[in-house]
Scaffold this active site. Structure first.
Site, PDB file in Angstrom:
ATOM      1  N   ARG A 176       3.166  -9.851 -22.875  1.00 60.03           N
ATOM      2  CA  ARG A 176       4.642  -9.929 -23.355  1.00 60.03           C
ATOM      3  C   ARG A 176       5.456 -10.535 -21.971  1.00 60.03           C
ATOM      4  NH1 ARG A 176       7.873  -5.360 -23.620  1.00 60.03           N
ATOM      5  NH2 ARG A 176       7.585  -4.761 -21.606  1.00 60.03           N
ATOM      6  N   ARG A 180      15.788  -9.200 -21.814  1.00 53.53           N
ATOM      7  CA  ARG A 180      16.680  -8.452 -22.323  1.00 53.53           C
ATOM      8  C   ARG A 180      17.930  -8.856 -22.615  1.00 53.53           C
ATOM      9  NH1 ARG A 180      16.371  -4.672 -16.773  1.00 53.53           N
ATOM     10  NH2 ARG A 180      14.095  -3.966 -16.942  1.00 53.53           N
ATOM     11  N   ARG A 254      -7.166 -10.799  -5.864  1.00 58.73           N
ATOM     12  CA  ARG A 254      -6.417 -11.686  -5.315  1.00 58.73           C
ATOM     13  C   ARG A 254      -5.930 -10.928  -4.115  1.00 58.73           C
ATOM     14  NH1 ARG A 254      -2.190 -13.699  -6.701  1.00 58.73           N
ATOM     15  NH2 ARG A 254      -1.451 -12.006  -8.000  1.00 58.73           N
ATOM     16  N   ARG A 285       7.632 -14.951  -2.556  1.00 58.91           N
ATOM     17  CA  ARG A 285       8.907 -14.177  -2.536  1.00 58.91           C
ATOM     18  C   ARG A 285       9.227 -13.937  -1.165  1.00 58.91           C
ATOM     19  NH1 ARG A 285       7.575  -8.548  -5.264  1.00 58.91           N
ATOM     20  NH2 ARG A 285       5.848  -7.755  -4.090  1.00 58.91           N
ATOM     21  N   GLU A 310       5.730 -13.691   1.451  1.00 57.25           N
ATOM     22  CA  GLU A 310       4.639 -13.508   0.777  1.00 57.25           C
ATOM     23  C   GLU A 310       3.709 -14.677   0.217  1.00 57.25           C
ATOM     24  OE1 GLU A 310       5.076  -8.960  -1.071  1.00 57.25           O
ATOM     25  OE2 GLU A 310       4.343 -10.470  -2.413  1.00 57.25           O
ATOM     26  N   TYR A 358      -5.435  -2.592 -11.058  1.00 56.64           N
ATOM     27  CA  TYR A 358      -4.312  -2.260 -10.708  1.00 56.64           C
ATOM     28  C   TYR A 358      -3.650  -1.143 -11.049  1.00 56.64           C
ATOM     29  CZ  TYR A 358       0.152  -2.573  -8.656  1.00 56.64           C
ATOM     30  OH  TYR A 358       1.240  -2.297  -8.036  1.00 56.64           O
ATOM     31  N   ASP A 360      -0.164   1.400 -10.148  1.00 56.10           N
ATOM     32  CA  ASP A 360       0.888   1.722  -9.390  1.00 56.10           C
ATOM     33  C   ASP A 360       0.730   3.119  -8.743  1.00 56.10           C
ATOM     34  OD1 ASP A 360       2.971  -0.172  -9.408  1.00 56.10           O
ATOM     35  OD2 ASP A 360       3.312   0.398 -11.334  1.00 56.10           O
TER      36      ASP A 360
HETATM   37  P1  FDA Z   1      -5.514   2.251  -1.553  1.00 53.64           P
HETATM   38  O1  FDA Z   1      -5.974   0.881  -1.596  1.00 53.64           O
HETATM   39  O2  FDA Z   1      -4.164   2.614  -1.216  1.00 53.64           O
HETATM   40  O3  FDA Z   1      -6.357   3.420  -0.660  1.00 53.64           O
HETATM   41  C1  FDA Z   1      -7.811   3.086  -0.586  1.00 53.64           C
HETATM   42  C2  FDA Z   1      -8.111   3.313   1.068  1.00 53.64           C
HETATM   43  O4  FDA Z   1      -9.608   3.419   0.938  1.00 53.64           O
HETATM   44  C3  FDA Z   1      -7.562   2.234   2.027  1.00 53.64           C
HETATM   45  O5  FDA Z   1      -7.003   2.877   2.911  1.00 53.64           O
HETATM   46  C4  FDA Z   1      -8.976   1.735   2.470  1.00 53.64           C
HETATM   47  O6  FDA Z   1      -8.913   1.262   3.688  1.00 53.64           O
HETATM   48  C5  FDA Z   1     -10.095   2.929   2.255  1.00 53.64           C
HETATM   49  N1  FDA Z   1     -11.384   2.292   2.214  1.00 53.64           N
HETATM   50  C6  FDA Z   1     -11.888   1.307   1.295  1.00 53.64           C
HETATM   51  N2  FDA Z   1     -13.111   1.368   1.646  1.00 53.64           N
HETATM   52  C7  FDA Z   1     -13.646   2.183   2.494  1.00 53.64           C
HETATM   53  C8  FDA Z   1     -14.757   2.598   3.118  1.00 53.64           C
HETATM   54  N3  FDA Z   1     -15.891   2.172   2.970  1.00 53.64           N
HETATM   55  N4  FDA Z   1     -14.647   3.351   3.998  1.00 53.64           N
HETATM   56  C9  FDA Z   1     -13.601   4.244   4.243  1.00 53.64           C
HETATM   57  N5  FDA Z   1     -12.332   3.837   3.762  1.00 53.64           N
HETATM   58  C10 FDA Z   1     -12.599   2.933   2.961  1.00 53.64           C
HETATM   59  N6  FDA Z   1       2.664   0.837  -6.665  1.00 53.64           N
HETATM   60  C11 FDA Z   1       4.002   1.264  -6.799  1.00 53.64           C
HETATM   61  O7  FDA Z   1       4.025   2.203  -7.322  1.00 53.64           O
HETATM   62  N7  FDA Z   1       5.011   0.541  -6.477  1.00 53.64           N
HETATM   63  C12 FDA Z   1       4.947  -0.737  -5.753  1.00 53.64           C
HETATM   64  O8  FDA Z   1       5.836  -1.570  -5.648  1.00 53.64           O
HETATM   65  C13 FDA Z   1       3.494  -0.987  -5.367  1.00 53.64           C
HETATM   66  N8  FDA Z   1       3.199  -2.269  -4.660  1.00 53.64           N
HETATM   67  C14 FDA Z   1       2.038  -2.816  -4.410  1.00 53.64           C
HETATM   68  C15 FDA Z   1       1.956  -3.753  -3.376  1.00 53.64           C
HETATM   69  C16 FDA Z   1       0.794  -4.556  -3.339  1.00 53.64           C
HETATM   70  C17 FDA Z   1       0.654  -5.652  -2.650  1.00 53.64           C
HETATM   71  C18 FDA Z   1      -0.480  -3.535  -3.436  1.00 53.64           C
HETATM   72  C19 FDA Z   1      -1.947  -4.038  -3.256  1.00 53.64           C
HETATM   73  C20 FDA Z   1      -0.479  -2.226  -4.455  1.00 53.64           C
HETATM   74  C21 FDA Z   1       1.013  -1.966  -4.519  1.00 53.64           C
HETATM   75  N9  FDA Z   1       1.140  -0.490  -5.122  1.00 53.64           N
HETATM   76  C22 FDA Z   1       2.449  -0.327  -5.477  1.00 53.64           C
HETATM   77  C23 FDA Z   1       0.012   0.032  -5.562  1.00 53.64           C
HETATM   78  C24 FDA Z   1      -0.095   1.149  -4.579  1.00 53.64           C
HETATM   79  O9  FDA Z   1      -0.343   0.440  -3.282  1.00 53.64           O
HETATM   80  C25 FDA Z   1      -1.448   2.100  -5.269  1.00 53.64           C
HETATM   81  O10 FDA Z   1      -0.811   3.234  -5.749  1.00 53.64           O
HETATM   82  C26 FDA Z   1      -2.275   2.314  -4.147  1.00 53.64           C
HETATM   83  O11 FDA Z   1      -2.947   1.201  -3.576  1.00 53.64           O
HETATM   84  C27 FDA Z   1      -3.354   2.943  -4.956  1.00 53.64           C
HETATM   85  O12 FDA Z   1      -3.793   4.011  -4.044  1.00 53.64           O
HETATM   86  P2  FDA Z   1      -5.382   4.095  -3.872  1.00 53.64           P
HETATM   87  O13 FDA Z   1      -5.732   5.450  -3.166  1.00 53.64           O
HETATM   88  O14 FDA Z   1      -6.357   3.734  -5.228  1.00 53.64           O
HETATM   89  O15 FDA Z   1      -5.838   2.408  -3.124  1.00 53.64           O
END
Ligand code: FDA
Length: 387
Positions: A176, A180, A254, A285, A310, A358, A360
């Site tokens: 979608r 608004r 990506r 942005r 970015e 993905y 949040d």
């Molecule tokens: P996350 O990626 O945070 O953590 C995973 C961790 O595992 C990392 O620290 C990594 O280094 C570690 N890791 C991976 N492999 C490993 C290995 N082999 N050994 C040891 N460590 C390892 N959310 C929101 O609510 N509002 C927002 O505005 C945004 N904006 C946003 C922007 C961008 C660019 C991204 C990519 C994401 C967001 N998010 C967001 C999402 C938010 O970052 C999301 O909630 C978290 O990434 C999810 O948390 P995780 O713990 O799943 O992954």
């Protein structure tokens, strides 16, 4: 050194939530293994020394949720400001208020519309294609919002995000495109929204601050895997394809390049996020972080600001994986990995990288709380297997 009761791979919000619950609710000894030099995953931020401005190192993070459980949980570790996110978009020398709303429509078409007039105008412009018959992203977008708004606010931005003409992108990428027919330009619709008062890192560190939790930084799990695999329960939040040695092929992601600059002006753009909708502007942005915390104004160094641009592109070897890509090829691979993950003894897969979804922040926390209650608590309390 004692053997931990639980190993958590990755210290993002998913891993931290699991670790914190197991430590505080079940009194289990938890070892967090993190390959970066800091905890917190992508929500991590730092205060820039020169300006005093909090910079989100992995792109802007705005917290919002309508989930009462998550809202109660996160406030154990931090208070939130009353920041409400707004996004603007530049196009052909003008700045418009997003998401698409009555202010944008009036400005773009150069005249005032009542909500009903605007609705009729957009419906008429959208009749060029039928949504069900759209062959590509461009036709689908036009079928939802009409060609003029599509060409100004979707075409250039989407082309930059995907490095592809929207005519070559699948219509499935968008479901979608909300318009608004009011002047409401709050970006999120959630019941709760705000930013952690003392910054993201203070929040994340408080989650890990428990005598039962040990954090091992700068350590890739795969360098110590033999010490723990099959010996203790593991919650793995790293990339699922990497865990299985890419046996079903690499999942594609990506990534975003973030170019940070300190400018000698007090205020660069008057707001936190401005999208670049013109196709010839190479970035997607511009972020000006000081605007996310107007309440800190007296702590900022005058005459300075931090701006981050970015640039979006496909992730190559060694890049940070940010957003999963919904194509048939990736969908096929993830099914194979999910199957392997289900069968992997004593290991649970979670989070953004572990599930190739993905999430949040509030979704990552909600999903970790559910895994804790449905899998970990029964395992530790009644000895049920971890699957
Ligand atoms: P996350 O990626 O945070 O953590 C995973 C961790 O595992 C990392 O620290 C990594 O280094 C570690 N890791 C991976 N492999 C490993 C290995 N082999 N050994 C040891 N460590 C390892 N959310 C929101 O609510 N509002 C927002 O505005 C945004 N904006 C946003 C922007 C961008 C660019 C991204 C990519 C994401 C967001 N998010 C967001 C999402 C938010 O970052 C999301 O909630 C978290 O990434 C999810 O948390 P995780 O713990 O799943 O992954």
């Amino acid at each position: 050194e004692t053997t931990p009761d639980l190993v958590v791979v990755g210290s993002g919000l998913f891993g931290l939530t699991i670790a914190e619950r197991a430590a505080s609710q079940l009194d289990k000894k938890v070892l967090i293994i993190e390959r970066r030099p800091h905890i917190g995953g992508n929500a991590y931020s730092e205060f820039d020394e020169e300006t005093g401005i909090e910079v989100h190192k992995y792109g802007t993070h705005l917290f919002h949720t309508s989930n009462e459980k998550v809202w109660d949980y996160v406030r154990k570790f931090t208070d939130f400001t009353d920041y409400k996110h707004k996004v603007f978009g530049k196009y052909k020398g003008q700045v418009y208020s997003l998401p698409m709303n009555l202010a944008l429509i009036n400005q773009f078409f150069g005249k005032s519309h009542t909500p009903d007039e605007a609705r009729a105008l957009i419906a008429e412009q959208a009749s060029e294609f039928k949504t069900e018959e759209a062959q590509n992203l461009e036709e689908k977008a036009i079928s939802l919002i009409g060609r003029p708004l599509y060409e100004a606010f979707i075409k250039g931005y989407t082309a930059k995000q995907w490095e592809k003409d929207p005519k070559e992108l699948s219509p499935d990428i968008i479901t979608r495109l909300p318009v608004r027919y009011t002047f409401d330009n709050r970006y999120f619709n959630d019941k709760y929204e705000g930013l952690p008062v003392d910054g993201y890192t203070a929040w994340l560190e408080r989650m890990a601050d428990h005598p039962n939790i040990t954090v091992m930084l700068d350590t890739d799990f795969f360098t110590v895997v033999d010490d723990y695999k099959g010996k203790v329960p593991i919650v793995y939040t790293g990339p699922v394809d990497e865990y299985f040695g890419y046996s079903a092929g690499k999942l594609s992601w990506r990534t975003v390049d973030l170019e940070s600059e300190i400018l000698d002006v007090d205020d660069y753009q008057g707001t936190g996020v401005v999208n670049a909708n013109d196709p010839e502007v190479p970035f997607t942005r511009e972020l000006e972080f000081k605007h996310l915390h107007p309440e800190r104004a007296d702590r900022y160094k005058p005459g300075k600001t931090v701006v981050v641009r970015e640039y979006s592109r496909f992730a190559q070897e060694g890049d940070e994986p940010y957003y999963p890509i919904n194509t048939a090829d990736n969908r096929e691979k993830i099914l194979v990995y999910r199957d392997l993950a289900k069968k992997e003894p004593m290991v649970l897969f979670g989070g953004r990288l572990g599930t190739y979804k993905y999430l949040d922040m509030h979704m990552a926390i909600a999903s970790a709380l559910t895994m804790f209650e449905n899998k970990l608590r029964p395992h530790f309390e009644d000895g049920t297997p971890l699957t």
